[in-house]
Write an enzyme that holds these catalytic residues in place. Structure first.
Site, PDB file in Angstrom:
ATOM      1  CE  LYS A 107     -49.408  -3.681 -52.938  1.00 20.39           C
ATOM      2  NZ  LYS A 107     -50.298  -2.634 -53.493  1.00 20.39           N
ATOM      3  CG  HIS A 111     -49.254  -5.926 -49.319  1.00 20.87           C
ATOM      4  ND1 HIS A 111     -47.884  -5.869 -49.520  1.00 20.87           N
ATOM      5  CD2 HIS A 111     -49.691  -4.640 -49.382  1.00 20.87           C
ATOM      6  CE1 HIS A 111     -47.518  -4.614 -49.666  1.00 20.87           C
ATOM      7  NE2 HIS A 111     -48.597  -3.842 -49.592  1.00 20.87           N
TER       8      HIS A 111
END
Length: 226
Positions: free
Chosen positions: A104, A106
């Protein structure tokens, strides 16, 4: 055989997770049985599944661990329900952790779901079935690179008892030899076959003489030799 193992075998058949017939595996092998842990879909099934994992972990590895880790994707719900069941059955608060297939980039970012891994964390890994050891080969280097963890063991629901990549030992034993931590299963196929042979389960006999002969022939060709 412990009572919970007998119950688990019937539970797999009842949930249509373990089926008998003619199946082609990802490896190309023709198998007389097939297990699909993705068929556990109801709240009751998942609760019972977590309890079986918790009992097997308690019996094989004890309470000396902090985190249940499940490799993505099927290991994610396994780690969650096992952590919940362990608290319910044994009163021990453990955390769940899983890896993301895609890191991920963000929000909080990172490659993990759930609890953080930290130096000294004692981890039990859970999988549905270990056929080749591929998922452990992918995830163990990842999690051990994040922190200096101690893996207390790997628990799978069903040991298919087939030869792994080395052609002699079962994949679950190859994992133990390669990475140096113990491995165990809730049940293995020898226990399944012994228990279900000519026994009515869910209103029918799923391993009759013909199916038993097919299973025996399969293990003559693909069964672990050690």
């Amino acid at each position: 055989m412990e009572e919970y193992k007998r119950e688990f075998i019937e539970f797999m058949v009842e949930s249509e997770v373990l089926k008998f017939g003619e199946f082609t595996l990802k490896s190309g092998r023709k198998s007389p049985f097939f297990m699909n842990a993705g068929a556990y879909v109801t709240g009751d099934q998942l609760h019972r599944l977590g309890c079986y994992y918790a009992r097997a972990i308690h019996d094989n590895f004890g309470d000396d661990f902090d985190i249940v880790f499940g490799p993505a994707y099927k290991g994610i719900p396994l780690s969650v329900v096992t952590a919940m069941a362990y608290h319910e059955l044994y009163g021990k608060e453990v955390r769940y952790c899983s890896n993301r297939k895609e890191k991920k980039d963000h929000g909080e970012g990172g490659s993990l779901l759930g609890a953080e891994l930290y130096d000294g964390a004692r981890v039990v890994m859970v999988e549905d079935v270990t056929t080749s050891g591929k998922s452990i080969d992918e995830t163990y280097p990842l999690i051990s690179s994040i922190a200096n963890i101690e893996v207390k063991g790997l628990m799978v629901s069903l040991n298919r008892m087939e030869v792994g990549k080395g052609g002699v030992k079962a994949a679950i034993d190859e994992v133990s030899d390669k990475y140096g931590f113990p491995t165990a299963c809730i049940v293995d196929m020898a226990e399944v076959t012994e228990y279900l042979y000519n026994r009515e389960c869910q209103g029918r006999v799923v391993i009759d003489d013909a199916m038993k002969a097919s299973i025996d022939a399969y293990y003559e060709q693909y069964g672990a030799k050690a």
